[in-house]
Design an enzyme around this catalytic site. Structure first.
Site, PDB file in Angstrom:
ATOM      1  N   HIS A   1     -15.424  -6.790  -1.186  1.00 24.78           N
ATOM      2  CA  HIS A   1     -15.580  -7.955  -1.394  1.00 24.78           C
ATOM      3  C   HIS A   1     -16.612  -8.825  -0.844  1.00 24.78           C
ATOM      4  O   HIS A   1     -16.915  -9.854  -0.859  1.00 24.78           O
ATOM      5  CB  HIS A   1     -14.277  -8.801  -1.079  1.00 24.78           C
ATOM      6  CG  HIS A   1     -13.072  -7.825  -1.617  1.00 24.78           C
ATOM      7  ND1 HIS A   1     -12.800  -7.608  -2.966  1.00 24.78           N
ATOM      8  CD2 HIS A   1     -12.029  -7.385  -1.084  1.00 24.78           C
ATOM      9  CE1 HIS A   1     -11.815  -6.821  -3.138  1.00 24.78           C
ATOM     10  NE2 HIS A   1     -11.196  -6.602  -2.033  1.00 24.78           N
TER      11      HIS A   1
ATOM     12  N   SER B   1      -4.073  -1.275  -4.629  1.00 28.76           N
ATOM     13  CA  SER B   1      -3.382  -2.442  -5.239  1.00 28.76           C
ATOM     14  C   SER B   1      -4.448  -2.944  -6.476  1.00 28.76           C
ATOM     15  O   SER B   1      -5.284  -2.673  -6.448  1.00 28.76           O
ATOM     16  CB  SER B   1      -3.352  -3.632  -4.196  1.00 28.76           C
ATOM     17  OG  SER B   1      -4.493  -3.987  -3.766  1.00 28.76           O
TER      18      SER B   1
ATOM     19  N   ARG C   1     -10.402 -11.644  -3.656  1.00 26.40           N
ATOM     20  CA  ARG C   1     -10.205 -10.110  -3.955  1.00 26.40           C
ATOM     21  C   ARG C   1     -10.942  -9.806  -5.254  1.00 26.40           C
ATOM     22  O   ARG C   1     -10.852  -8.640  -5.622  1.00 26.40           O
ATOM     23  CB  ARG C   1      -8.989  -9.585  -3.484  1.00 26.40           C
ATOM     24  CG  ARG C   1      -8.476  -9.305  -2.145  1.00 26.40           C
ATOM     25  CD  ARG C   1      -7.372  -8.842  -2.016  1.00 26.40           C
ATOM     26  NE  ARG C   1      -6.601  -9.231  -0.728  1.00 26.40           N
ATOM     27  CZ  ARG C   1      -6.850  -8.809   0.489  1.00 26.40           C
ATOM     28  NH1 ARG C   1      -7.502  -7.807   0.675  1.00 26.40           N
ATOM     29  NH2 ARG C   1      -6.221  -9.457   1.705  1.00 26.40           N
TER      30      ARG C   1
ATOM     31  N   ASP D   1     -25.691  -2.113  -2.614  1.00 23.20           N
ATOM     32  CA  ASP D   1     -27.007  -1.730  -2.917  1.00 23.20           C
ATOM     33  C   ASP D   1     -26.880  -0.026  -2.636  1.00 23.20           C
ATOM     34  O   ASP D   1     -27.658   0.588  -3.425  1.00 23.20           O
ATOM     35  CB  ASP D   1     -27.882  -2.165  -1.789  1.00 23.20           C
ATOM     36  CG  ASP D   1     -28.377  -3.470  -2.109  1.00 23.20           C
ATOM     37  OD1 ASP D   1     -28.072  -3.921  -3.313  1.00 23.20           O
ATOM     38  OD2 ASP D   1     -28.797  -4.355  -1.020  1.00 23.20           O
TER      39      ASP D   1
ATOM     40  N   HIS E   1      -8.978   1.042  -5.947  1.00 25.07           N
ATOM     41  CA  HIS E   1      -8.089   0.229  -5.305  1.00 25.07           C
ATOM     42  C   HIS E   1      -6.894   0.524  -5.752  1.00 25.07           C
ATOM     43  O   HIS E   1      -6.217   0.526  -6.704  1.00 25.07           O
ATOM     44  CB  HIS E   1      -8.636  -1.460  -5.292  1.00 25.07           C
ATOM     45  CG  HIS E   1      -9.899  -1.704  -5.232  1.00 25.07           C
ATOM     46  ND1 HIS E   1     -10.615  -1.865  -3.944  1.00 25.07           N
ATOM     47  CD2 HIS E   1     -10.798  -1.945  -6.115  1.00 25.07           C
ATOM     48  CE1 HIS E   1     -11.652  -1.985  -4.184  1.00 25.07           C
ATOM     49  NE2 HIS E   1     -11.937  -2.025  -5.371  1.00 25.07           N
TER      50      HIS E   1
ATOM     51  N   ASN F   1     -13.076   3.677  -2.203  1.00 25.08           N
ATOM     52  CA  ASN F   1     -12.222   2.586  -2.154  1.00 25.08           C
ATOM     53  C   ASN F   1     -12.923   1.995  -0.864  1.00 25.08           C
ATOM     54  O   ASN F   1     -12.652   2.518   0.516  1.00 25.08           O
ATOM     55  CB  ASN F   1     -10.798   3.076  -1.720  1.00 25.08           C
ATOM     56  CG  ASN F   1     -10.000   1.748  -1.679  1.00 25.08           C
ATOM     57  OD1 ASN F   1     -10.540   0.620  -1.200  1.00 25.08           O
ATOM     58  ND2 ASN F   1      -8.788   1.923  -1.546  1.00 25.08           N
TER      59      ASN F   1
ATOM     60  N   TYR G   1       0.854  -1.188   0.125  1.00 27.15           N
ATOM     61  CA  TYR G   1       0.101   0.041   0.093  1.00 27.15           C
ATOM     62  C   TYR G   1       0.939   1.354  -0.135  1.00 27.15           C
ATOM     63  O   TYR G   1       0.105   2.332  -0.157  1.00 27.15           O
ATOM     64  CB  TYR G   1      -0.854  -0.113   1.188  1.00 27.15           C
ATOM     65  CG  TYR G   1      -1.997  -1.247   1.116  1.00 27.15           C
ATOM     66  CD1 TYR G   1      -2.795  -1.284   0.172  1.00 27.15           C
ATOM     67  CD2 TYR G   1      -1.700  -2.142   2.053  1.00 27.15           C
ATOM     68  CE1 TYR G   1      -3.866  -2.242   0.130  1.00 27.15           C
ATOM     69  CE2 TYR G   1      -2.711  -3.216   2.049  1.00 27.15           C
ATOM     70  CZ  TYR G   1      -3.534  -3.420   1.214  1.00 27.15           C
ATOM     71  OH  TYR G   1      -4.762  -4.398   1.025  1.00 27.15           O
TER      72      TYR G   1
HETATM   73  O1  CA2 Z   1      -6.038  -2.167  -2.634  1.00 30.74           O
HETATM   74  C1  CA2 Z   1      -6.995  -1.571  -2.234  1.00 30.74           C
HETATM   75  O2  CA2 Z   1      -7.129  -0.413  -2.272  1.00 30.74           O
HETATM   76  C2  CA2 Z   1      -8.085  -2.308  -1.176  1.00 30.74           C
HETATM   77  O3  CA2 Z   1      -9.372  -1.865  -1.242  1.00 30.74           O
HETATM   78  C3  CA2 Z   1      -7.369  -2.176   0.170  1.00 30.74           C
HETATM   79  C4  CA2 Z   1      -8.084  -3.119   1.072  1.00 30.74           C
HETATM   80  C5  CA2 Z   1      -7.902  -4.583   0.567  1.00 30.74           C
HETATM   81  O4  CA2 Z   1      -9.067  -5.443   1.438  1.00 30.74           O
HETATM   82  C6  CA2 Z   1      -8.841  -4.671  -0.862  1.00 30.74           C
HETATM   83  O5  CA2 Z   1      -8.914  -5.917  -1.083  1.00 30.74           O
HETATM   84  C7  CA2 Z   1      -8.139  -3.908  -1.734  1.00 30.74           C
HETATM   85  C8  CA2 Z   1      -7.396  -3.313   2.264  1.00 30.74           C
HETATM   86  C9  CA2 Z   1      -7.256  -1.650   3.081  1.00 30.74           C
HETATM   87  C10 CA2 Z   1      -6.312  -1.948   4.196  1.00 30.74           C
HETATM   88  O6  CA2 Z   1      -5.331  -0.903   4.119  1.00 30.74           O
HETATM   89  C11 CA2 Z   1      -4.271  -1.031   4.647  1.00 30.74           C
HETATM   90  C12 CA2 Z   1      -3.449   0.041   4.610  1.00 30.74           C
HETATM   91  C13 CA2 Z   1      -2.192  -0.010   5.285  1.00 30.74           C
HETATM   92  C14 CA2 Z   1      -1.742  -1.090   6.172  1.00 30.74           C
HETATM   93  C15 CA2 Z   1      -2.599  -2.087   6.251  1.00 30.74           C
HETATM   94  C16 CA2 Z   1      -4.022  -2.128   5.874  1.00 30.74           C
END
Ligand code: CA2
Length: 143
Positions: A79, A101, A110, A86, A99, A73, A23
Site C-alpha cells: 500500500h 486477508s 489497504r 516499479d 493477500h 505478498n 491471519y
Molecule cells: O492480508 C495480507 O496478506 C496482507 O498483505 C498482510 C499485511 C497487511 O499490511 C496487508 O494490508 C494485507 C500485514 C502482514 C502482517 O502479518 C502479520 C502476521 C501475523 C501477525 C502479525 C502480522
C-alpha cells in the site's frame, strides 16, 4: 520442472504467532513444507521472506527474468511502495499478488495497491489457500 518462488514481505514471518483472527494460526514455514509436497511433481517451489523493501526488490530483480512464476505478498509495502511496484513492472516473470486477508473489507488505506497494476492476477481474502490458488494459476498459464 517449473520454478515458482513465493516472496513474502514485512511481518509475514510472524504468521501463526500474532493476530490469528486475521491471519490464522499456521506458520508459513509449515504451510510451505506442505505446499512443496503437494506440488512436488509439478513445480519446484522456493520461498523468500524479508522485512526490508530493498531486499525484496533485489530478490525480484534476481529471479524476475528467469523464474517461471512469482507469488508476491508484499505485506504492508503493498500500500506504500512505488519502488516495489516499479520492480514488478520491470521484470518479465508473471507475478500473482496474494493477500491472506480481504484487503477491500479492511481499512481504506489497504484498498490501494502499488503492485496490482502490474500483476497477472490478484487473490485476496482466501487465507493461506490464496498461495495455493496462485501457484495453480501460474502452472496453468505457464505450462
Ligand atoms: O492480508 C495480507 O496478506 C496482507 O498483505 C498482510 C499485511 C497487511 O499490511 C496487508 O494490508 C494485507 C500485514 C502482514 C502482517 O502479518 C502479520 C502476521 C501475523 C501477525 C502479525 C502480522
Amino acid at each position: 520442472m517449473t520454478e515458482i518462488i513465493i516472496i513474502n514481505g514485512p511481518n509475514l514471518n510472524l504468521l501463526g504467532r500474532r493476530q490469528p483472527a486475521i491471519y490464522g494460526t499456521t506458520d508459513f514455514e509449515s504451510f510451505f513444507t506442505h505446499l512443496q509436497k503437494e506440488f512436488e511433481k509439478k513445480a519446484l517451489l522456493q520461498y523468500f521472506q524479508s522485512n526490508h523493501e530493498g531486499a525484496l526488490i533485489d530478490k525480484l530483480h534476481q529471479v524476475g527474468f528467469s523464474s517461471v512464476g512469482i507469488v508476491l505478498n508484499a505485506g504492508g509495502l503493498t500500500h506504500t511502495s512505488v519502488a516495489l511496484g516499479d520492480a514488478v513492472a520491470a521484470i518479465s516473470a508473471p507475478v500473482v499478488e496474494v493477500h491472506i486477508s480481504n484487503i477491500y473489507a479492511r481499512e481504506p488505506f489497504r484498498h490501494r495497491s502499488y503492485i496490482s497494476p502490474y500483476a497477472k492476477g490478484i487473490i485476496a481474502g482466501c487465507g493461506l489457500n490464496g498461495y495455493r490458488l496462485a501457484i495453480m494459476h501460474l502452472l496453468y498459464i505457464c505450462c
